[in-house]
Design a protein around this motif. Structure first.
Motif, short mmCIF file in Angstrom:
data_model
loop_
_atom_site.label_atom_id
_atom_site.label_comp_id
_atom_site.label_asym_id
_atom_site.label_seq_id
_atom_site.Cartn_x
_atom_site.Cartn_y
_atom_site.Cartn_z
N SER A 11 0.84 -1.19 0.00
CA SER A 11 0.00 0.00 0.00
C SER A 11 0.88 1.24 0.00
N LEU A 12 0.52 2.21 -0.84
CA LEU A 12 1.30 3.44 -0.98
C LEU A 12 0.36 4.63 -0.87
N LYS A 13 0.75 5.61 -0.04
CA LYS A 13 -0.04 6.82 0.11
C LYS A 13 0.85 8.03 -0.15
N LEU A 14 0.40 8.92 -1.02
CA LEU A 14 1.06 10.20 -1.26
C LEU A 14 0.24 11.28 -0.58
N ILE A 15 0.86 12.04 0.31
CA ILE A 15 0.14 13.05 1.09
C ILE A 15 0.83 14.40 0.93
N ARG A 16 0.05 15.40 0.58
CA ARG A 16 0.59 16.75 0.50
C ARG A 16 0.68 17.35 1.91
N HIS A 17 1.66 18.19 2.14
CA HIS A 17 1.83 18.83 3.45
C HIS A 17 0.62 19.68 3.82
N LEU A 217 10.56 0.67 -3.67
CA LEU A 217 9.36 -0.15 -3.50
C LEU A 217 9.60 -1.59 -3.96
N ASP A 218 10.38 -1.77 -5.01
CA ASP A 218 10.71 -3.14 -5.44
C ASP A 218 11.45 -3.88 -4.33
N ASN A 219 12.36 -3.20 -3.66
CA ASN A 219 13.07 -3.82 -2.55
C ASN A 219 12.12 -4.15 -1.40
N ARG A 260 -2.10 -7.57 8.57
CA ARG A 260 -1.69 -6.19 8.40
C ARG A 260 -0.83 -6.09 7.13
N ARG A 261 -0.89 -4.92 6.49
CA ARG A 261 -0.23 -4.75 5.20
C ARG A 261 1.00 -3.86 5.32
N ARG A 262 2.01 -4.19 4.52
CA ARG A 262 3.19 -3.32 4.43
C ARG A 262 2.77 -2.02 3.74
N THR A 263 3.11 -0.91 4.34
CA THR A 263 2.60 0.39 3.91
C THR A 263 3.73 1.41 3.83
N ALA A 264 3.75 2.17 2.76
CA ALA A 264 4.70 3.26 2.60
C ALA A 264 3.92 4.56 2.41
N ILE A 265 4.37 5.62 3.08
CA ILE A 265 3.70 6.92 3.02
C ILE A 265 4.72 7.97 2.60
N LEU A 266 4.36 8.76 1.59
CA LEU A 266 5.22 9.84 1.12
C LEU A 266 4.60 11.17 1.50
N ILE A 267 5.34 11.99 2.22
CA ILE A 267 4.87 13.33 2.59
C ILE A 267 5.60 14.33 1.70
N GLU A 308 -4.05 7.44 -2.88
CA GLU A 308 -3.73 6.06 -2.53
C GLU A 308 -3.43 5.24 -3.79
N LEU A 309 -2.38 4.46 -3.73
CA LEU A 309 -1.99 3.59 -4.84
C LEU A 309 -1.62 2.21 -4.31
N GLU A 310 -1.65 1.24 -5.21
CA GLU A 310 -1.09 -0.08 -4.93
C GLU A 310 0.11 -0.27 -5.84
N TYR A 311 1.17 -0.84 -5.30
CA TYR A 311 2.38 -1.09 -6.10
C TYR A 311 2.61 -2.59 -6.20
N PHE A 312 2.74 -3.05 -7.46
CA PHE A 312 2.87 -4.48 -7.74
C PHE A 312 4.26 -4.87 -8.22
N GLY A 313 5.18 -3.92 -8.23
CA GLY A 313 6.54 -4.22 -8.66
C GLY A 313 6.79 -3.85 -10.10
N ALA A 314 8.07 -3.64 -10.44
CA ALA A 314 8.50 -3.35 -11.80
C ALA A 314 7.76 -2.15 -12.41
#
Length: 520
Positions: A11-17, A217-219, A260-267, A308-314
């Motif tokens: 799971s990937l979330k991009l959040i604006r300040h 994200l690939d890693n 629970r899911r692995r989650t990355a958040i970008l601020i 919100e995005l999902e990342y599947f690799g490559a």
């Protein structure tokens, strides 16, 4: 349809300040100096902004309230549905650090609460850091860090660590950096700057960050063991339910999950997030804007807006939702929404007419046309050529512009194509910026021009004449002698070609043909 194939994702979330002090300054300046109106006072606006703007501002009072609402939402959501540690990637700018700090504190408090419970699950979770914060030195806002066009170095890793340390469990291991000068930790993230970053430099940095993000994200996607070499189960196919998950509701962001899911958040920041999303959505097929020209299409975000995005690799992404503010979707939060309307200046990201009204013509072999251009030219042909329009048809007959050596007429007076014609055809494309407004096909072997089509809104602006002129110039460069010819299918197209110098084949005398040949 690929049913049965396992598609693991994170799971990937991009959040604006949240709203910054500069956002507040610009908002006030637009109001005071009537921005966007015929009475706009540009000099007054510039003077006000120069006086009040900061090179690396913190949050406004409104912005701090937004971060509290964001932390209440993310704290509850992540503590129930994300695995620990939550991966947080943040810009090095002060406003993004201040945006994420309340969320970091909320997750830290959750970890302490779990530890106090003393049960096996709580104890196991408390052993892990609740967050890993990665400060990326090239994930800053477009234009960089500057005061009145003079560069500022920005904060260095030591200064950023001092700000974030109270919000994480283990500062020495939970806060890491990339994109900084590793040889000198006293240098700020913009120490390399020579002034405001240009649009070209922003585009290049967005490409760099996109490649870096996919690698990161690939890693994450391939890593299934924690620091103690214990296998983790937080990377899985979230589209498949296992026993015990039958009653979980996907749109419920707060209820506990069995897995629970692995989650990355970008601020990050509004404009640079738009540059990044352009690459995420189009991969490497996007178009880089020219120097000094902003986006033709941009992604708008409220302050603290979540995509919100999902990342599947490559490099494979799914865009699940964009610019959502669930933490502000209540009566009190509604009045906290800022930064996501046209009055907040987003229309300034769209270039003015001076960048888009002048058409330029390019040429390529038909099988070498860029994919985004091919897609638009095929759409134009499908929409506006006579085969699919209501235009009045006419008898097909040839109109000549020049006389071409080697062209033979068949028994009905039509021009016959050679066997090599199809393979050597070239496509001419007229564009305004990235938008195709007209196209034509040229066959060098015979001089035939076909599929000339101009977008209706561009008619009367010389697009068709420019296309034919470009073909004529190209024929001369190839050393072709003789004529160009076309077979109009409608009265409208016949009138157009006649207007720009084409004449009816049967009306040309031998003397006229000789004169036309001498022109080329």
């Amino acid at each position: 349809m690929g049913e049965g194939k396992v598609k693991r994702s994170i799971s990937l979330k991009l959040i604006r300040h949240a709203e910054s002090q500069n956002n507040e300054v610009y908002r006030q300046a637009r109001h005071i100096y009537r921005g966007g109106t015929p009475q706009f006072d540009l000099d007054g606006w510039i003077s006000y902004v120069d006086k009040h703007r900061s090179s690396d501002p913190g949050l406004s009072a409104q912005g701090h309230l937004q971060t509290v609402e964001l932390a209440n939402y993310l704290g509850k959501h992540l503590s129930n549905q994300a695995s620990f540690p939550v991966r947080i990637i943040t810009s090095p700018m002060r406003r993004t650090l201040e945006t994420v700090m309340p969320t970091l504190k909320a997750l830290k408090e959750f970890s302490i609460d779990e530890n106090e419970k003393g049960d096996d699950e709580g104890a196991a979770m408390s052993k892990k850091s609740n967050c890993q914060v990665l400060v990326n030195g090239f994930y800053f806002e477009s234009e960089g860090c500057h005061t009145k066009d003079e560069p500022e170095p920005g904060m260095n890793p030591n200064e950023i660590t001092n700000i974030l340390s109270p919000t994480v469990q283990n500062p020495s291991s939970d806060i890491t950096f990339t994109g900084f000068d590793e040889s000198d930790p006293t240098k700020g993230w913009y120490a390399h700057g020579t002034g405001p970053e240009t649009r070209k430099e922003s585009e290049e940095r967005a490409a760099k960050f996109y490649v870096w993000l996919c690698e990161y994200l690939d890693n994450q996607l391939s890593s299934t063991f924690d620091s103690d070499d214990q296998e983790e189960d937080d990377v899985f196919d979230a589209g498949v339910s296992i026993p015990g998950e039958e009653h979980e509701r996907e749109h419920d962001k707060f209820s506990p999950r069995k897995r629970r899911r692995r989650t990355a958040i970008l601020i990050g920041h509004g404009d640079f997030m738009s540059l990044l999303l352009k690459r995420i959505i189009a991969g490497f097929g996007h178009m880089v804007e020219n120097e000094g020209i902003p986006h033709r299409t941009a992604f708008v975000h409220f302050n603290t807006g979540i995509t919100e995005l999902e990342y599947f690799g490559a490099g494979r992404f799914l865009l699940m939702s964009t610019n959502q503010t669930p933490h502000l979707d209540h009566p009190d939060g509604f009045f906290l929404k800022t930064g996501g309307s046209l009055k907040d200046g987003w229309s300034y990201l769209v270039p003015g007419d001076e960048f888009t009204l002048d058409a330029e013509v390019s040429v390529a072999f038909s099988d070498e046309v860029e994919e985004h251009e091919r897609e638009q030219t095929e759409a134009l042909k499908s929409l506006y050529l006579s085969g699919t329009s209501d235009a009045a048809p006419r008898r097909r007959s040839s109109l000549l512009l020049e006389c071409l050596d080697g062209v033979e007429l068949d028994g009905d007076g039509e021009i016959t194509a050679t066997g090599e014609e199809e393979g050597n055809k070239k496509t001419f494309i007229a564009k305004r910026g990235l938008q195709v407004v007209g196209c034509a096909t040229y066959y060098p072997e015979t001089g035939r021009i076909s599929d000339v089509v101009v977008r209706p809104s561009a008619k009367g602006c010389g697009v068709g004449k420019s296309l034919v002129g470009a073909i004529k110039s190209h024929a001369k460069k190839l050393g072709r002698s003789g004529s160009l010819y076309v077979e109009p299918h409608t009265e409208e197209s016949h009138a157009f070609f006649h207007k720009i110098g084409f004449v009816q084949q049967e009306d040309i005398s031998a003397d006229d043909a000789a004169k036309m040949e001498s022109k080329l």
